[in-house]
Design a protein around this motif. Structure first.
Motif, PDB file in Angstrom:
ATOM      1  N   ASN A   1      12.198   1.870 -30.785  1.00 32.22           N
ATOM      2  CA  ASN A   1      13.611   1.880 -31.191  1.00 32.22           C
ATOM      3  C   ASN A   1      14.178   3.290 -31.029  1.00 32.22           C
ATOM      4  O   ASN A   1      13.539   4.273 -31.407  1.00 32.22           O
ATOM      5  N   GLY A   2      15.358   3.371 -30.459  1.00 34.66           N
ATOM      6  CA  GLY A   2      16.013   4.669 -30.323  1.00 34.66           C
ATOM      7  C   GLY A   2      15.350   5.603 -29.334  1.00 34.66           C
ATOM      8  O   GLY A   2      15.539   6.810 -29.402  1.00 34.66           O
ATOM      9  N   ILE A   3      14.597   5.033 -28.384  1.00 26.11           N
ATOM     10  CA  ILE A   3      13.839   5.889 -27.465  1.00 26.11           C
ATOM     11  C   ILE A   3      14.759   6.695 -26.544  1.00 26.11           C
ATOM     12  O   ILE A   3      14.478   7.847 -26.229  1.00 26.11           O
ATOM     13  N   PHE A   4      15.867   6.091 -26.117  1.00 26.47           N
ATOM     14  CA  PHE A   4      16.742   6.806 -25.178  1.00 26.47           C
ATOM     15  C   PHE A   4      17.365   8.039 -25.833  1.00 26.47           C
ATOM     16  O   PHE A   4      17.911   7.968 -26.946  1.00 26.47           O
TER      17      PHE A   4
ATOM     18  N   VAL B   1      22.467  -1.182 -13.780  1.00 27.98           N
ATOM     19  CA  VAL B   1      21.365  -1.297 -14.709  1.00 27.98           C
ATOM     20  C   VAL B   1      20.712  -2.650 -14.520  1.00 27.98           C
ATOM     21  O   VAL B   1      21.196  -3.504 -13.788  1.00 27.98           O
ATOM     22  N   GLY B   2      19.584  -2.805 -15.200  1.00 27.51           N
ATOM     23  CA  GLY B   2      18.819  -4.020 -15.003  1.00 27.51           C
ATOM     24  C   GLY B   2      19.285  -5.175 -15.874  1.00 27.51           C
ATOM     25  O   GLY B   2      20.307  -5.101 -16.558  1.00 27.51           O
ATOM     26  N   ASP B   3      18.493  -6.229 -15.824  1.00 25.31           N
ATOM     27  CA  ASP B   3      18.763  -7.449 -16.579  1.00 25.31           C
ATOM     28  C   ASP B   3      17.926  -7.400 -17.852  1.00 25.31           C
ATOM     29  O   ASP B   3      16.693  -7.529 -17.798  1.00 25.31           O
ATOM     30  N   ALA B   4      18.580  -7.254 -18.990  1.00 27.20           N
ATOM     31  CA  ALA B   4      17.852  -7.076 -20.254  1.00 27.20           C
ATOM     32  C   ALA B   4      17.032  -8.308 -20.611  1.00 27.20           C
ATOM     33  O   ALA B   4      15.932  -8.184 -21.170  1.00 27.20           O
ATOM     34  N   ASP B   5      17.538  -9.486 -20.302  1.00 24.42           N
ATOM     35  CA  ASP B   5      16.784 -10.703 -20.634  1.00 24.42           C
ATOM     36  C   ASP B   5      15.487 -10.782 -19.823  1.00 24.42           C
ATOM     37  O   ASP B   5      14.432 -11.142 -20.352  1.00 24.42           O
TER      38      ASP B   5
ATOM     39  N   GLN C   1       6.045  -1.951 -30.194  1.00 21.14           N
ATOM     40  CA  GLN C   1       7.008  -2.881 -30.745  1.00 21.14           C
ATOM     41  C   GLN C   1       8.409  -2.284 -30.603  1.00 21.14           C
ATOM     42  O   GLN C   1       8.577  -1.069 -30.551  1.00 21.14           O
ATOM     43  N   VAL C   2       9.394  -3.157 -30.590  1.00 23.03           N
ATOM     44  CA  VAL C   2      10.784  -2.710 -30.535  1.00 23.03           C
ATOM     45  C   VAL C   2      11.632  -3.766 -31.233  1.00 23.03           C
ATOM     46  O   VAL C   2      11.266  -4.935 -31.274  1.00 23.03           O
ATOM     47  N   GLY C   3      12.714  -3.336 -31.842  1.00 17.52           N
ATOM     48  CA  GLY C   3      13.588  -4.269 -32.520  1.00 17.52           C
ATOM     49  C   GLY C   3      13.481  -4.166 -34.029  1.00 17.52           C
ATOM     50  O   GLY C   3      12.843  -3.258 -34.568  1.00 17.52           O
TER      51      GLY C   3
ATOM     52  N   ALA D   1      12.931  -2.828  -9.731  1.00 18.29           N
ATOM     53  CA  ALA D   1      13.774  -3.807 -10.416  1.00 18.29           C
ATOM     54  C   ALA D   1      13.172  -4.177 -11.773  1.00 18.29           C
ATOM     55  O   ALA D   1      13.896  -4.328 -12.765  1.00 18.29           O
ATOM     56  N   ASP D   2      11.846  -4.305 -11.826  1.00 16.48           N
ATOM     57  CA  ASP D   2      11.187  -4.603 -13.100  1.00 16.48           C
ATOM     58  C   ASP D   2      11.410  -3.464 -14.091  1.00 16.48           C
ATOM     59  O   ASP D   2      11.666  -3.694 -15.276  1.00 16.48           O
ATOM     60  N   ARG D   3      11.304  -2.243 -13.610  1.00 15.26           N
ATOM     61  CA  ARG D   3      11.502  -1.093 -14.510  1.00 15.26           C
ATOM     62  C   ARG D   3      12.943  -1.055 -15.015  1.00 15.26           C
ATOM     63  O   ARG D   3      13.200  -0.785 -16.186  1.00 15.26           O
ATOM     64  N   ALA D   4      13.873  -1.320 -14.124  1.00 11.51           N
ATOM     65  CA  ALA D   4      15.282  -1.328 -14.543  1.00 11.51           C
ATOM     66  C   ALA D   4      15.534  -2.403 -15.592  1.00 11.51           C
ATOM     67  O   ALA D   4      16.287  -2.199 -16.548  1.00 11.51           O
ATOM     68  N   ASP D   5      14.880  -3.551 -15.419  1.00 12.64           N
ATOM     69  CA  ASP D   5      15.054  -4.634 -16.397  1.00 12.64           C
ATOM     70  C   ASP D   5      14.483  -4.239 -17.760  1.00 12.64           C
ATOM     71  O   ASP D   5      15.104  -4.498 -18.800  1.00 12.64           O
ATOM     72  N   VAL D   6      13.319  -3.621 -17.756  1.00 10.48           N
ATOM     73  CA  VAL D   6      12.713  -3.193 -19.029  1.00 10.48           C
ATOM     74  C   VAL D   6      13.583  -2.136 -19.703  1.00 10.48           C
ATOM     75  O   VAL D   6      13.813  -2.179 -20.922  1.00 10.48           O
ATOM     76  N   LEU D   7      14.104  -1.219 -18.933  1.00 12.92           N
ATOM     77  CA  LEU D   7      14.961  -0.175 -19.516  1.00 12.92           C
ATOM     78  C   LEU D   7      16.243  -0.786 -20.074  1.00 12.92           C
ATOM     79  O   LEU D   7      16.734  -0.365 -21.124  1.00 12.92           O
ATOM     80  N   ALA D   8      16.782  -1.774 -19.375  1.00 15.30           N
ATOM     81  CA  ALA D   8      17.978  -2.453 -19.900  1.00 15.30           C
ATOM     82  C   ALA D   8      17.660  -3.124 -21.232  1.00 15.30           C
ATOM     83  O   ALA D   8      18.488  -3.125 -22.151  1.00 15.30           O
ATOM     84  N   TYR D   9      16.463  -3.681 -21.323  1.00 18.86           N
ATOM     85  CA  TYR D   9      16.051  -4.321 -22.590  1.00 18.86           C
ATOM     86  C   TYR D   9      15.889  -3.265 -23.693  1.00 18.86           C
ATOM     87  O   TYR D   9      16.400  -3.442 -24.805  1.00 18.86           O
ATOM     88  N   LEU D  10      15.241  -2.168 -23.386  1.00 20.98           N
ATOM     89  CA  LEU D  10      15.031  -1.132 -24.404  1.00 20.98           C
ATOM     90  C   LEU D  10      16.342  -0.505 -24.850  1.00 20.98           C
ATOM     91  O   LEU D  10      16.468  -0.047 -25.987  1.00 20.98           O
ATOM     92  N   ARG D  11      17.307  -0.483 -23.967  1.00 21.77           N
ATOM     93  CA  ARG D  11      18.623   0.083 -24.322  1.00 21.77           C
ATOM     94  C   ARG D  11      19.273  -0.656 -25.472  1.00 21.77           C
ATOM     95  O   ARG D  11      20.076  -0.097 -26.208  1.00 21.77           O
TER      96      ARG D  11
END
Length: 234
Positions: free
Chosen positions: A57-60, A25-29, A43-45, A116-126
């Motif tokens: 929130n809760g998209i997955f 998975v990506g880098d959430a930061d 928005q998220v969070g 890689a950018d997409r993986a990072d964004v998905l890690a953040y949304l997770r």
């Protein structure tokens, strides 16, 4: 009908073309920084609300166009009606090119072309879906495990009735109706996927300690039986 078929085919193509999430998975930061490109609409969070786009929130694991109170486009609603679920793969395809997955979506974003950018964004949304740290087998955090499981184990044909007998302990946590409210669903899994996952717990390749304990109590035939039972439990 043609429109529905197009969505289905596009979805399938997007999934096939998506990255192999079994690789990690990506880098959430880093994803938090990249997500700033999205924050004008989403928005998220804590305290997130709908803006031009729905909050995430809760998209997955949620069906497309299922967030109550938000007015989706007809095309997104149709995609939801056609069964589009936001998984790591479908979200990746949508982030890469929203209109390639859902034609005529109101989302005008041109997409993130770097995997890689997409993986990072998905890690953040997770971070804002069901607790990924504690639910490793949940859709948001499903990390595929390359396996070397003995083909003879995979070839076992489980006894579904025996599986039903064994399943009572599983159903103290998991829902028989397939709902996933904090604890992921284990119904309707393909038999092979179920068996591989359970043996990964037995071998402690998957990290959830409770599942490691539960799987450790089961022999090959019992796992096959549970797989057979849950596969058709609807």
């Amino acid at each position: 009908m043609f429109g529905r078929l197009c969505i289905s085919l596009t979805l399938a193509a997007g999934v096939v073309a998506g990255p192999n999430f079994a690789q990690g998975v990506g880098d959430a930061d880093k994803g938090a920084e990249i997500f700033k490109k999205c924050s004008g609409c989403h928005q998220v969070g804590v305290g997130a609300s709908d803006k031009v786009g729905p909050h995430l929130n809760g998209i997955f694991g949620s069906p497309a166009a299922a967030h109550e109170g938000y007015r989706y486009s007809k095309s997104m609603t149709r995609a939801g009606d056609d069964g589009l679920i936001w998984t790591a793969e479908t979200l990746d395809a949508y982030l890469e090119n929203p209109r390639a997955l859902v034609s005529k979506t109101r989302m005008s974003f041109r997409g993130l072309k770097d995997p890689a950018d997409r993986a990072d964004v998905l890690a953040y949304l997770r971070r804002f879906s069901d607790d990924p740290a504690n639910i490793p087998e949940a859709e948001p955090t499903a990390i595929g495990t390359d396996h070397d499981l003995d083909p003879e184990i995979l070839a076992l044909v489980g006894d579904a009735e025996y599986g039903e007998y064994l399943a009572s302990e599983c159903l103290t946590c998991h829902r028989a109706d397939g709902a996933a409210e904090g604890i992921p669903s284990i119904t309707l899994w393909e038999t092979e996927d179920f068996v591989i996952a359970m043996h990964a717990y037995k071998r402690k390749l998957r990290p959830h300690p409770v599942m490691q304990m539960m799987a450790g109590r089961l022999n090959d035939e019992e796992i096959a039986a549970l797989a057979a039972y849950f596969k058709d439990l609807d």
